[in-house]
Design a protein around this motif. Structure first.
Motif, PDB file in Angstrom:
ATOM      1  N   ILE A  59      10.463   0.176   0.419  1.00  0.00           N
ATOM      2  CA  ILE A  59       9.263   0.832  -0.124  1.00  0.00           C
ATOM      3  C   ILE A  59       9.649   1.807  -1.237  1.00  0.00           C
ATOM      4  CG2 ILE A  59       7.424   2.467   0.404  1.00  0.00           C
ATOM      5  CD1 ILE A  59       7.348   1.235   3.234  1.00  0.00           C
ATOM      6  N   ALA A  60      10.657   2.650  -0.960  1.00  0.00           N
ATOM      7  CA  ALA A  60      11.056   3.664  -1.936  1.00  0.00           C
ATOM      8  C   ALA A  60      11.586   3.021  -3.218  1.00  0.00           C
ATOM      9  CB  ALA A  60      12.114   4.579  -1.318  1.00  0.00           C
ATOM     10  N   LEU A  61      12.424   1.998  -3.081  1.00  0.00           N
ATOM     11  CA  LEU A  61      12.978   1.335  -4.266  1.00  0.00           C
ATOM     12  C   LEU A  61      11.893   0.605  -5.052  1.00  0.00           C
ATOM     13  CD1 LEU A  61      16.239  -0.021  -2.614  1.00  0.00           C
ATOM     14  CD2 LEU A  61      16.139   1.626  -4.495  1.00  0.00           C
ATOM     15  N   GLY A  62      10.930   0.008  -4.334  1.00  0.00           N
ATOM     16  CA  GLY A  62       9.833  -0.672  -5.021  1.00  0.00           C
ATOM     17  C   GLY A  62       9.017   0.286  -5.867  1.00  0.00           C
ATOM     18  N   ALA A  63       8.736   1.475  -5.332  1.00  0.00           N
ATOM     19  CA  ALA A  63       7.984   2.470  -6.105  1.00  0.00           C
ATOM     20  C   ALA A  63       8.824   2.994  -7.262  1.00  0.00           C
ATOM     21  CB  ALA A  63       7.556   3.616  -5.191  1.00  0.00           C
ATOM     22  N   ALA A  64      10.137   3.169  -7.027  1.00  0.00           N
ATOM     23  CA  ALA A  64      11.017   3.654  -8.097  1.00  0.00           C
ATOM     24  C   ALA A  64      11.075   2.658  -9.244  1.00  0.00           C
ATOM     25  CB  ALA A  64      12.409   3.922  -7.535  1.00  0.00           C
ATOM     26  N   ALA A  69       0.825  -1.205   0.000  1.00  0.00           N
ATOM     27  CA  ALA A  69       0.000   0.000   0.000  1.00  0.00           C
ATOM     28  C   ALA A  69       0.863   1.259   0.000  1.00  0.00           C
ATOM     29  CB  ALA A  69      -0.923  -0.005   1.225  1.00  0.00           C
ATOM     30  N   ALA A  70       1.971   1.226   0.755  1.00  0.00           N
ATOM     31  CA  ALA A  70       2.877   2.382   0.791  1.00  0.00           C
ATOM     32  C   ALA A  70       3.548   2.585  -0.565  1.00  0.00           C
ATOM     33  CB  ALA A  70       3.925   2.177   1.881  1.00  0.00           C
ATOM     34  N   ARG A  71       3.993   1.490  -1.186  1.00  0.00           N
ATOM     35  CA  ARG A  71       4.597   1.602  -2.514  1.00  0.00           C
ATOM     36  C   ARG A  71       3.590   2.136  -3.527  1.00  0.00           C
ATOM     37  NH1 ARG A  71       7.702  -3.185  -1.030  1.00  0.00           N
ATOM     38  NH2 ARG A  71       5.884  -4.493  -1.496  1.00  0.00           N
ATOM     39  N   ALA A  72       2.352   1.658  -3.429  1.00  0.00           N
ATOM     40  CA  ALA A  72       1.311   2.121  -4.348  1.00  0.00           C
ATOM     41  C   ALA A  72       1.046   3.612  -4.167  1.00  0.00           C
ATOM     42  CB  ALA A  72       0.025   1.321  -4.127  1.00  0.00           C
ATOM     43  N   ALA A  73       1.059   4.075  -2.910  1.00  0.00           N
ATOM     44  CA  ALA A  73       0.852   5.502  -2.650  1.00  0.00           C
ATOM     45  C   ALA A  73       1.935   6.339  -3.313  1.00  0.00           C
ATOM     46  CB  ALA A  73       0.821   5.752  -1.144  1.00  0.00           C
ATOM     47  N   LEU A  74       3.194   5.902  -3.193  1.00  0.00           N
ATOM     48  CA  LEU A  74       4.284   6.638  -3.840  1.00  0.00           C
ATOM     49  C   LEU A  74       4.157   6.568  -5.359  1.00  0.00           C
ATOM     50  CD1 LEU A  74       7.367   5.612  -1.648  1.00  0.00           C
ATOM     51  CD2 LEU A  74       6.267   7.853  -1.751  1.00  0.00           C
ATOM     52  N   ALA A  75       3.812   5.395  -5.883  1.00  0.00           N
ATOM     53  CA  ALA A  75       3.668   5.246  -7.331  1.00  0.00           C
ATOM     54  C   ALA A  75       2.584   6.162  -7.882  1.00  0.00           C
ATOM     55  CB  ALA A  75       3.372   3.787  -7.676  1.00  0.00           C
ATOM     56  N   GLU A  76       1.595   6.474  -7.044  1.00  0.00           N
ATOM     57  CA  GLU A  76       0.509   7.387  -7.452  1.00  0.00           C
ATOM     58  C   GLU A  76       0.885   8.852  -7.275  1.00  0.00           C
ATOM     59  OE1 GLU A  76      -2.707   6.173  -5.008  1.00  0.00           O
ATOM     60  OE2 GLU A  76      -2.925   4.200  -5.969  1.00  0.00           O
ATOM     61  N   GLY A  77       2.124   9.108  -6.803  1.00  0.00           N
ATOM     62  CA  GLY A  77       2.572  10.486  -6.633  1.00  0.00           C
ATOM     63  C   GLY A  77       2.253  11.100  -5.290  1.00  0.00           C
ATOM     64  N   ARG A  78       1.863  10.276  -4.315  1.00  0.00           N
ATOM     65  CA  ARG A  78       1.493  10.799  -2.992  1.00  0.00           C
ATOM     66  C   ARG A  78       2.709  10.916  -2.080  1.00  0.00           C
ATOM     67  NH1 ARG A  78      -3.087   6.576  -1.598  1.00  0.00           N
ATOM     68  NH2 ARG A  78      -2.930   7.541   0.469  1.00  0.00           N
ATOM     69  N   ALA A  79       2.480  11.409  -0.873  1.00  0.00           N
ATOM     70  CA  ALA A  79       3.537  11.568   0.129  1.00  0.00           C
ATOM     71  C   ALA A  79       3.235  10.655   1.306  1.00  0.00           C
ATOM     72  CB  ALA A  79       3.621  13.019   0.598  1.00  0.00           C
ATOM     73  N   ALA A 127       8.237   5.589 -10.592  1.00  0.00           N
ATOM     74  CA  ALA A 127       7.947   6.816  -9.838  1.00  0.00           C
ATOM     75  C   ALA A 127       9.258   7.519  -9.470  1.00  0.00           C
ATOM     76  CB  ALA A 127       7.163   6.485  -8.576  1.00  0.00           C
ATOM     77  N   PRO A 128       9.360   8.819  -9.735  1.00  0.00           N
ATOM     78  CA  PRO A 128      10.573   9.580  -9.370  1.00  0.00           C
ATOM     79  C   PRO A 128      10.587   9.915  -7.877  1.00  0.00           C
ATOM     80  CG  PRO A 128       8.987  11.056 -10.389  1.00  0.00           C
ATOM     81  CD  PRO A 128       8.374   9.670 -10.439  1.00  0.00           C
ATOM     82  N   VAL A 129      10.741   8.898  -7.058  1.00  0.00           N
ATOM     83  CA  VAL A 129      10.610   9.047  -5.605  1.00  0.00           C
ATOM     84  C   VAL A 129      11.791   9.839  -5.037  1.00  0.00           C
ATOM     85  CG1 VAL A 129      10.403   7.833  -3.409  1.00  0.00           C
ATOM     86  CG2 VAL A 129       9.377   6.862  -5.482  1.00  0.00           C
ATOM     87  N   ARG A 130      11.483  10.726  -4.120  1.00  0.00           N
ATOM     88  CA  ARG A 130      12.511  11.420  -3.336  1.00  0.00           C
ATOM     89  C   ARG A 130      12.252  11.173  -1.852  1.00  0.00           C
ATOM     90  NH1 ARG A 130      12.298  17.309  -4.062  1.00  0.00           N
ATOM     91  NH2 ARG A 130      10.078  16.952  -4.437  1.00  0.00           N
ATOM     92  N   ILE A 131      13.331  10.963  -1.112  1.00  0.00           N
ATOM     93  CA  ILE A 131      13.242  10.786   0.335  1.00  0.00           C
ATOM     94  C   ILE A 131      13.676  12.080   1.010  1.00  0.00           C
ATOM     95  CG2 ILE A 131      14.153   9.525   2.326  1.00  0.00           C
ATOM     96  CD1 ILE A 131      14.490   7.099   0.535  1.00  0.00           C
TER      97      ILE A 131
END
Length: 441
Positions: free
Chosen positions: A137-142, A102-112, A146-150
Motif C-alpha cells: 500500500i505504502a509503495l503504491g501511494a509513493a 482505497a488505502a493507497r488512494a487515501a494516502l495519495a490524498e494526504g490522509r492517514a 505521495a511523500p508517504v511516511r510509515i
C-alpha cells in the motif's frame, strides 16, 4: 462530527480503563501517514491510535467485525476499510484489491491510515511474521508521488485484560517510503516490498517485548524491578524490551551464564511469591513511628472513604461483575476488548437507569444530583477498591516480614547480589544493545 465524538469518547474511556502512557513526539503526524503496530489486544490497539493524533485516521479491520452489532456500525461510521482474510472468506479474497486501492488512494490524498501487518491479534510472546500488505500500500501511494511516511507504534501491556493496568504506547522514528522505490518491473517491486516489510518488522521489534517463551516474562519483570530499585528509578514497561533483548544476547553468547542468571532470578521470584512481597517490600525498614503513621493514615482513609465505597458497591456492584463474567470465555487477546466494550455499554445503560430511578423516587433534584454525582462515585469506588488491595498487600507483607528478621535479611542479601549481577550485565551489553537497535537486528 461522528468521528470527533467517537474519538473523544474512546480516548477518555481508554484512559479510564487503562493507565495509558504515551511516548511520542509532540507533532510530526502531518501529511500522508501509515500507522503500523504490533497486535496483542484486538480492538484496543487501533483504538489507542486515537490518543496519538486528532487527525482523521482510516482504519483497516477484518471484515467479520463489520457484521457485528454496534462494532460494525461504528466501523462504518468511521469509514474503516474491510480486509478479507483467507480464514474468514477464502472465496472473497479478491475483494482485498479494492481495499488496497482505497488505502493507497487515501494516502495519495494526504490522509492517514492504520493497519496491523501481523494480520491478526494474538497473545504470542513475540512479534509475528508480517504480511506484505502494508508495504504494498505504502509503495503504491509513493509511486503516485505521495511523500508517504510509515509510523511504527509499539503496544506493551502490563496485563492487557486487567482494569487500570498500564498500557504503553511507544512511537518509533518515521520510515520514509520514497527511498525504497527500486525502479520499474515486477522484480524491483518484489524487492522493494521485501525490503520495506523487513524494515517495518525491525522497527516494531525495537518497540516491543519479544520473548522465546512466556516462562521468561517473570524473569525480565523481576530483573527490571531489581535494576530500577537499585537505580532509584520507577519500574517502566518500556525497559522490558531491552531486558528481553539483552537476555537473548546473553543466551546466544554465554548460554551457561544465562542459565545461571535465569535460575537465580526464578528462584528469587518463587521465594518472594511465598511471602507475597516485591523487591521494594524487602527493602522496607519498619520503625515504630512509621508503623504508627501508616496505621493512622490508612484508618483515616478507611473511615472517611468506607461509607462512600459501600454506597458505590450497592449502586454499581452488579455492573462491575458483568465485564469479567462476559470476557472470561474469550481468548486472552480478546478479553481486554470485551471488558472495555461491555463496560462502555453498561455506562450508557446503568447510569441513565439509576438517574431515572432517583428522579422517580425523589423528584428532579435527586435526578440532577444523580446525573452529576454518580460518575465521580463510580470512579471513587474503583479507586477505593484498588487502594484496599494495596493496603491489604502492605498488611500481608508486614506480618510476613515484619517479625522475621532473618528471612528478610536473607532476601535482602540475595536481592542485592542479583541486582549487582544485573547492573554488570547491563553495563556489558548496553553498547551491544545500542548497536543491534541501530542496525535493526
Amino acid at each position: 462530527m461522528f468521528y470527533a465524538f467517537i474519538h473523544g469518547l474512546v480516548s477518555l474511556a481508554l484512559r479510564l480503563f487503562y493507565r495509558v502512557k504515551v511516548q511520542a513526539p509532540a507533532d510530526g503526524f502531518d501529511g500522508p501517514l501509515m500507522f503500523v503496530g504490533n497486535h496483542p489486544n484486538s480492538l484496543i490497539d487501533p483504538a489507542l491510535v486515537f490518543i496519538l493524533t486528532r487527525r482523521h485516521v482510516t482504519f483497516l479491520a477484518k471484515e467479520p467485525l463489520f457484521r457485528m452489532p454496534v462494532i460494525g456500525w461504528i466501523l462504518k461510521g468511521l469509514d474503516a476499510l474491510p480486509v478479507y482474510r483467507k480464514q474468514d472468506h477464502p472465496s472473497q479474497m479478491t475483494k482485498n484489491e479494492g481495499t488496497l486501492d482505497a488505502a493507497r488512494a487515501a494516502l495519495a490524498e494526504g490522509r492517514a491510515i492504520t493497519l496491523f501487518p501481523e494480520g491478526r491479534s494474538h497473545s504470542e510472546p513475540s512479534l509475528g511474521e508480517l504480511k506484505t500488505g502494508a508495504a504494498r500500500i505504502a509503495l503504491g501511494a509513493a509511486r503516485q508521488g505521495a511523500p508517504v511516511r510509515i509510523i511504527p507504534v509499539g503496544f506493551t501491556y502490563e496485563e492487557k485484560n486487567v482494569f487500570r493496568s498500564e498500557a504503553l504506547v511507544e512511537v518509533g522514528p518515521a520510515i520514509e517510503v520514497l527511498p525504497f522505490l527500486r525502479g520499474e518491473g515486477e522484480e524491483a517491486e518484489r524487492e522493494a516490498v521485501r525490503t520495506l516489510t523487513a524494515r517495518i518488522a525491525a522497527e516494531l521489534k525495537a518497540l516491543t517485548v519479544n520473548l522465546d517463551r512466556w516462562e521468561d516474562l517473570p524473569v525480565i519483570q523481576l530483573a527490571e524491578r531489581l535494576y530500577a530499585f537499585r537505580q532509584g528509578e520507577k519500574v517502566g514497561s518500556e525497559r522490558l524490551k531491552h531486558w528481553a533483548r539483552g537476555l537473548q544476547l546473553l543466551q546466544a553468547g554465554q548460554p551457561e551464564r544465562f542459565e545461571q542468571v535465569r535460575s537465580a532470578l526464578m528462584s528469587y521470584h518463587r521465594r518472594l511469591a511465598v511471602v507475597q512481597a516485591t523487591p521494594e517490600d524487602v527493602a522496607l525498614t519498619y520503625h515504630p513511628r512509621g508503623v504508627f503513621t501508616f496505621i493512622v493514615k490508612n484508618l483515616a482513609v478507611v473511615c472517611l472513604g468506607l461509607p462512600l465505597f459501600l454506597a458505590g458497591l450497592v449502586l454499581f456492584g452488579l455492573p462491575y461483575q458483568v465485564p469479567p463474567l462476559v470476557a472470561r470465555r474469550s481468548e486472552l487477546d480478546l478479553q481486554g476488548t470485551v471488558k472495555f466494550l461491555v463496560s462502555l455499554v453498561l455506562v450508557f445503560v446503568w447510569w441513565p437507569g439509576l438517574v431515572a430511578v432517583f428522579w422517580a423516587l425523589g423528584g428532579w433534584g435527586w435526578g440532577v444530583g444523580a446525573l452529576l454525582g454518580l460518575p465521580p462515585l463510580a470512579l471513587f469506588t474503583l479507586y477505593f477498591s484498588e487502594r484496599w488491595s494495596v493496603l491489604w498487600h502492605d498488611i500481608t507483607v508486614f506480618f510476613a516480614l515484619g517479625n522475621r528478621s532473618r528471612l528478610k535479611a536473607l532476601l535482602q542479601a540475595d536481592g542485592a547480589q542479583l541486582a549487582t549481577e544485573l547492573e554488570q550485565l547491563a553495563s556489558e551489553y548496553r553498547s551491544q544493545l545500542e548497536r543491534s537497535s541501530a542496525s535493526g537486528a
